[in-house]
Design a protein around this motif. Sequence first.
Motif, PDB file in Angstrom:
ATOM      1  N   ASP A 194       0.966  -1.304   0.160  1.00 59.93           N
ATOM      2  CA  ASP A 194       0.010   0.106  -0.037  1.00 59.93           C
ATOM      3  C   ASP A 194       0.996   1.347   0.035  1.00 59.93           C
ATOM      4  N   ALA A 195       0.346   2.314   0.279  1.00 55.12           N
ATOM      5  CA  ALA A 195       1.002   3.852   0.161  1.00 55.12           C
ATOM      6  C   ALA A 195       2.269   3.536   1.284  1.00 55.12           C
ATOM      7  N   SER A 196       2.197   2.997   2.182  1.00 60.13           N
ATOM      8  CA  SER A 196       3.069   3.178   3.405  1.00 60.13           C
ATOM      9  C   SER A 196       3.945   2.011   3.738  1.00 60.13           C
ATOM     10  N   PHE A 197       3.188   0.623   3.410  1.00 57.43           N
ATOM     11  CA  PHE A 197       3.908  -0.541   4.169  1.00 57.43           C
ATOM     12  C   PHE A 197       4.032  -1.569   2.892  1.00 57.43           C
ATOM     13  N   VAL A 198       4.946  -2.448   3.101  1.00 59.29           N
ATOM     14  CA  VAL A 198       4.826  -3.682   2.696  1.00 59.29           C
ATOM     15  C   VAL A 198       4.621  -4.987   3.324  1.00 59.29           C
TER      16      VAL A 198
END
Length: 131
Positions: free
Chosen positions: A112-116
């Motif tokens: 997502d935009a911030s995490f793997v």
Amino acid sequence: GCNPNTLVTLAPSDSSRAIVNQIGVQQGTVYWTTGRPTTPTNATPANSAFYSVPTTGGQPTTLAAGLSVTPALAVDSSGVYWDDGNLERTPLGGGQTQVVAAGESAGFIALDASFVYYTDATSGVVKKVAK
């Protein structure tokens, strides 16, 4: 319906067909992994490699081979995420690969935009780490 266009035909290797495991597309390039998938009971992939080819087709580029590359792959505008015993990110335009999480064996990867987000191929646990 439409007729599909073949971008790449993978040649047989080591007397068995190359098995495409995961695929991703970003900014005009298709990325994929091949080899025997890892599972909780088999964390060692076989004949694994990581490739790319333009979406218009052509000769594939081998990005990694002969390593412990698991067939995990995810792509977004920040790079290509893959695993070779470490969860790594390679910039889309090439350049230095960065370790995102050391000592991991990702079975599947999502972004997502911030995490793997990824599954641990040896234990079945779902984990996350900041990009």
